[in-house]
Design an enzyme around this catalytic site. Structure first.
Site, PDB file in Angstrom:
ATOM      1  N   HIS A 391       6.044   4.775  -7.838  1.00 58.73           N
ATOM      2  CA  HIS A 391       7.101   3.928  -8.397  1.00 58.73           C
ATOM      3  C   HIS A 391       8.255   4.805  -8.849  1.00 58.73           C
ATOM      4  O   HIS A 391       8.040   5.911  -9.331  1.00 58.73           O
ATOM      5  CB  HIS A 391       6.580   3.114  -9.594  1.00 58.73           C
ATOM      6  CG  HIS A 391       7.469   1.974  -9.947  1.00 58.73           C
ATOM      7  ND1 HIS A 391       8.498   2.091 -10.855  1.00 58.73           N
ATOM      8  CD2 HIS A 391       7.506   0.699  -9.482  1.00 58.73           C
ATOM      9  CE1 HIS A 391       9.117   0.925 -10.940  1.00 58.73           C
ATOM     10  NE2 HIS A 391       8.551   0.069 -10.129  1.00 58.73           N
ATOM     11  N   GLU A 444       2.337  -3.957  -6.493  1.00 65.45           N
ATOM     12  CA  GLU A 444       2.081  -4.598  -5.203  1.00 65.45           C
ATOM     13  C   GLU A 444       0.633  -4.521  -4.749  1.00 65.45           C
ATOM     14  O   GLU A 444       0.183  -5.352  -3.971  1.00 65.45           O
ATOM     15  CB  GLU A 444       2.983  -3.974  -4.123  1.00 65.45           C
ATOM     16  CG  GLU A 444       4.447  -3.900  -4.476  1.00 65.45           C
ATOM     17  CD  GLU A 444       5.135  -5.249  -4.414  1.00 65.45           C
ATOM     18  OE1 GLU A 444       4.433  -6.274  -4.526  1.00 65.45           O
ATOM     19  OE2 GLU A 444       6.359  -5.261  -4.266  1.00 65.45           O
TER      20      GLU A 444
HETATM   21  C1  LIG Z   1       8.220   2.928  -4.612  1.00 67.27           C
HETATM   22  C2  LIG Z   1       8.791   4.193  -3.982  1.00 67.27           C
HETATM   23  C3  LIG Z   1       9.826   3.783  -2.927  1.00 67.27           C
HETATM   24  C4  LIG Z   1       9.462   5.036  -5.049  1.00 67.27           C
HETATM   25  O1  LIG Z   1      10.001   6.114  -4.395  1.00 67.27           O
HETATM   26  P1  LIG Z   1      10.929   7.257  -5.030  1.00 67.27           P
HETATM   27  O2  LIG Z   1      11.081   7.109  -6.479  1.00 67.27           O
HETATM   28  O3  LIG Z   1      12.164   7.296  -4.220  1.00 67.27           O
HETATM   29  O4  LIG Z   1      10.024   8.529  -4.817  1.00 67.27           O
HETATM   30  P2  LIG Z   1      10.207   9.579  -3.673  1.00 67.27           P
HETATM   31  O5  LIG Z   1      10.402   8.859  -2.372  1.00 67.27           O
HETATM   32  O6  LIG Z   1      11.261  10.524  -4.117  1.00 67.27           O
HETATM   33  O7  LIG Z   1       8.786  10.256  -3.665  1.00 67.27           O
HETATM   34  C5  LIG Z   1       8.449  11.420  -4.415  1.00 67.27           C
HETATM   35  C6  LIG Z   1       7.297  12.117  -3.723  1.00 67.27           C
HETATM   36  O8  LIG Z   1       6.124  11.297  -3.829  1.00 67.27           O
HETATM   37  C7  LIG Z   1       5.670  10.924  -2.532  1.00 67.27           C
HETATM   38  N1  LIG Z   1       5.297   9.511  -2.559  1.00 67.27           N
HETATM   39  C8  LIG Z   1       5.874   8.522  -3.289  1.00 67.27           C
HETATM   40  N2  LIG Z   1       5.230   7.370  -3.071  1.00 67.27           N
HETATM   41  C9  LIG Z   1       4.254   7.622  -2.199  1.00 67.27           C
HETATM   42  C10 LIG Z   1       3.264   6.823  -1.586  1.00 67.27           C
HETATM   43  N3  LIG Z   1       3.173   5.521  -1.853  1.00 67.27           N
HETATM   44  N4  LIG Z   1       2.411   7.404  -0.722  1.00 67.27           N
HETATM   45  C11 LIG Z   1       2.498   8.714  -0.453  1.00 67.27           C
HETATM   46  N5  LIG Z   1       3.417   9.537  -1.004  1.00 67.27           N
HETATM   47  C12 LIG Z   1       4.278   8.994  -1.855  1.00 67.27           C
HETATM   48  C13 LIG Z   1       6.843  11.137  -1.596  1.00 67.27           C
HETATM   49  O9  LIG Z   1       6.403  11.406  -0.295  1.00 67.27           O
HETATM   50  C14 LIG Z   1       7.515  12.329  -2.226  1.00 67.27           C
HETATM   51  O10 LIG Z   1       6.786  13.479  -1.858  1.00 67.27           O
HETATM   52  P3  LIG Z   1       7.572  14.854  -1.532  1.00 67.27           P
HETATM   53  O11 LIG Z   1       8.085  15.293  -2.872  1.00 67.27           O
HETATM   54  O12 LIG Z   1       6.512  15.707  -0.952  1.00 67.27           O
HETATM   55  O13 LIG Z   1       8.668  14.513  -0.571  1.00 67.27           O
HETATM   56  C15 LIG Z   1       7.672   5.005  -3.308  1.00 67.27           C
HETATM   57  O14 LIG Z   1       6.712   5.384  -4.254  1.00 67.27           O
HETATM   58  C16 LIG Z   1       7.023   4.270  -2.140  1.00 67.27           C
HETATM   59  O15 LIG Z   1       7.523   4.342  -1.016  1.00 67.27           O
HETATM   60  N6  LIG Z   1       5.867   3.559  -2.374  1.00 67.27           N
HETATM   61  C17 LIG Z   1       5.244   2.797  -1.344  1.00 67.27           C
HETATM   62  C18 LIG Z   1       5.915   1.446  -1.163  1.00 67.27           C
HETATM   63  C19 LIG Z   1       5.617   0.505  -2.303  1.00 67.27           C
HETATM   64  O16 LIG Z   1       4.505   0.427  -2.805  1.00 67.27           O
HETATM   65  N7  LIG Z   1       6.669  -0.238  -2.696  1.00 67.27           N
HETATM   66  C20 LIG Z   1       6.578  -1.181  -3.792  1.00 67.27           C
HETATM   67  C21 LIG Z   1       7.313  -0.677  -4.989  1.00 67.27           C
HETATM   68  S1  LIG Z   1       7.050  -1.676  -6.408  1.00 67.27           S
END
Ligand SMILES: CC(C)(COP(=O)(O)OP(=O)(O)OC[C@H]1O[C@@H](n2cnc3c(N)ncnc32)[C@H](O)[C@@H]1OP(=O)(O)O)[C@@H](O)C(=O)NCCC(=O)NCCS
Length: 506
Positions: A391, A444
């Site tokens: 998140h 989710e």
């Molecule tokens: C929700 C979300 C978009 C937040 O993303 P964010 O704050 O932009 O975080 P980042 O994309 O910068 O991720 C940071 C690190 O954690 C990892 N990471 C974050 N969520 C992850 C997940 N669900 N699975 C695997 N790795 C994940 C990223 O790959 C990144 O790794 P890196 O530093 O090696 O590149 C992200 O956690 C995600 O894509 N989750 C899955 C989709 C989901 O559940 N969405 C519903 C949200 S309520």
């Protein structure tokens, strides 16, 4: 190669001592035609004196021959590292309205950077267009003030107005929380009854939309249909720009919109499935009526309460992407329908509201608990995102997932133990393969399990999210409209340096 501070700083810098007189400092600056002098103490930065400080002293009638620099300088100023990129130096100077910053290496003063130095770099924009860089994705950036609620990511806590959202989900009805958001306070018994009957009476589709819906429903998934239907609704009801309507008129539109969205969604679903549309019932609460319109059957109280709690928990959540979208659109003065259509579009993405069905698809793909570790490990190693985990704001357990996990336990069913096993495994594997990222279950993951157990079809998961969230979006639209300022940020241009000669047309 990117220019760094070392490349353009003035070195050696002009210096003086804090015991020097203002007259001495002023002469030093004038002789070198430089607008500041760094005040040093044994090679270390003690302060900075600028032309502005000299002006302040003159305005205060300070005697320049006797007043000491130490009295008028800015003590312990911010400093830059020589290896800092020029963009960061620019951001620091402009954000704080500095004109000069000392450059320090290993604790020792080695130069000064001025706004003029930065301007000298041809590719830096003019001072009149000063900009502040913010993190990609606007992470942690405050863009507005709100009284709707807040999310405290480190504590795993969020609230609507001044009440814990989890407490509200445990103790109140969705209509009560809707009242809280729209009117700013929880209702007493009488207000609760009158609000409930007011919104129940507004669930029917207006005739134009009702006539169009079968054609819309034939074209796409229910969330896409909702997007188009809200547009049609606004046009049919003649919603004018928020810029032109009173707070009372906007409130009335928002109330009607939130009441009718579940009807649009359930109708779109049934039409697409080739089923007869089920008309709303005015004797049922929001969640019960929604489930009834979807399935055509009276739902069990357990299922109603589970979905109601899910909807309360997801009714609002800080400045997430869809809420921000709604506020950006409202800030242009556009109408309520335009703001909600934009919000629905933002919600549809898998990184926002599109995840719960994917999380359930993943549980299906894993199949049995003993296969979870290998599946998750391979997915993370292949660079995939595990849906329902991670998140932007929560760096600990998402409080919504904690309550929804309890809801799944209360509901029972075959997915309860399995989903908890997959959660444990995923958190462990992510901690090992993505150390330090603090990735836990988000709303989710268990949302999918709750909705599935309550008989909501998978492609209605995100629409069900939207049914409740429309109340949160509308609240933000009203707040934005009530003290509006156009939201219009900037981007840093990183293409080929302009202006280039325009090639002759061949
Ligand atoms: C929700 C979300 C978009 C937040 O993303 P964010 O704050 O932009 O975080 P980042 O994309 O910068 O991720 C940071 C690190 O954690 C990892 N990471 C974050 N969520 C992850 C997940 N669900 N699975 C695997 N790795 C994940 C990223 O790959 C990144 O790794 P890196 O530093 O090696 O590149 C992200 O956690 C995600 O894509 N989750 C899955 C989709 C989901 O559940 N969405 C519903 C949200 S309520």
């Amino acid at each position: 190669m990117e220019t760094i501070v070392r490349d353009l700083m003035t070195s050696p810098p002009l210096t003086c001592a804090s015991t020097d007189s203002l007259a001495v400092a002023a002469r030093t600056m004038a002789d070198a035609d430089i607008g500041s002098v760094v005040v040093t103490d044994r090679g270390k930065v003690a302060g900075i004196l600028t032309e502005r400080d000299l002006l302040r002293a003159a305005a205060a009638m300070a005697d320049p021959d006797h007043e000491q620099v130490g009295l008028w300088m800015t003590a312990h100023p911010d400093v830059l590292s020589p290896d800092e990129k020029v963009d960061a130096a620019w951001a620091s100077l402009t954000a704080h309205h500095y004109r000069h910053l000392p450059v320090v290496e290993d604790g020792h003063l080695i130069g000064v950077v001025s706004l003029r130095d930065l301007m000298g770099l041809a590719r830096i924009r003019p001072a009149a267009e000063s900009m502040t860089d913010v993190p990609a994705g606007l992470e942690g950036v405050v863009v507005a003030e709100t009284t709707v609620g807040d999310v405290r990511g480190q504590e795993g806590f969020f609230h609507y107005r001044q009440y814990s959202a989890v407490d509200l989900a445990q103790q109140r009805s969705l209509e009560n929380v809707w009242h809280l958001l729209f009117k700013g306070e929880l209702p007493d018994a009488a207000a609760s009854a009158s609000f409930a009957s007011e919104v129940r009476a507004r669930r029917n589709l207006p005739p134009g939309l009702a006539a169009l819906l079968p054609a819309l429903a034939a074209q796409g998934a229910p969330l896409d249909v909702l997007r188009s239907a809200v547009s049609v609704l606004g046009a049919e009801l003649g919603w004018r720009p928020t810029h032109d309507v009173s707070a009372g008129e906007l409130y009335d539109q928002a109330l009607g919109l939130c009441a009718v969205v579940p009807t649009i969604l359930a109708s779109a679903y049934r039409l697409r499935e080739g089923l007869d549309v089920v008309a709303p019932r005015a004797d049922l609460d929001f969640a019960a009526n929604y489930l009834y319109m979807l399935t055509g059957e009276l739902p069990s109280p357990e299922h109603v309460r589970a979905i109601e709690q899910y909807m309360i928990l997801t009714i609002d959540h800080g400045f997430n992407a869809s809420t921000f979208t709604a506020r950006v659109i409202t800030s242009t003065g556009a109408d309520l329908a335009a703001a909600i259509v934009g919000a629905i579009g933002a919600l549809s993405g898998p990184l926002h509201g599109g995840a719960p069905s994917r999380a359930l698809d993943m549980l299906d793909a894993i199949g049995t608990a003993d296969r979870a570790e290998a599946y998750i490990r391979r997915a993370v190693e292949d660079g995939e995102r595990i849906m329902g985990f991670g998140h932007r704001v929560y760096k600990t357990d998402d409080p919504r997932s904690l309550l929804l996990r309890q809801v799944t336990e209360r509901l029972g069913g075959p997915l309860v133990a399995f989903s908890q096993e997959v959660e444990r495994t995923t958190v462990d594997v992510l901690a090992e393969l993505k150390p330090g990222r603090q990735l836990y279950t988000n709303v989710e993951f268990y949302a999918g399990v709750v909705m599935h157990t309550c008989g909501i079809p998978r492609h209605m998961f995100t629409p069900t999210f939207a049914a409740g969230r429309t109340i949160g979006w509308s609240t933000h639209v009203m707040e934005q409209a009530s003290h509006n300022r156009l939201i219009r940020p900037a981007a840093r241009y990183v293409g080929p340096p302009p202006p280039q000669p325009v090639p002759q047309a061949s």
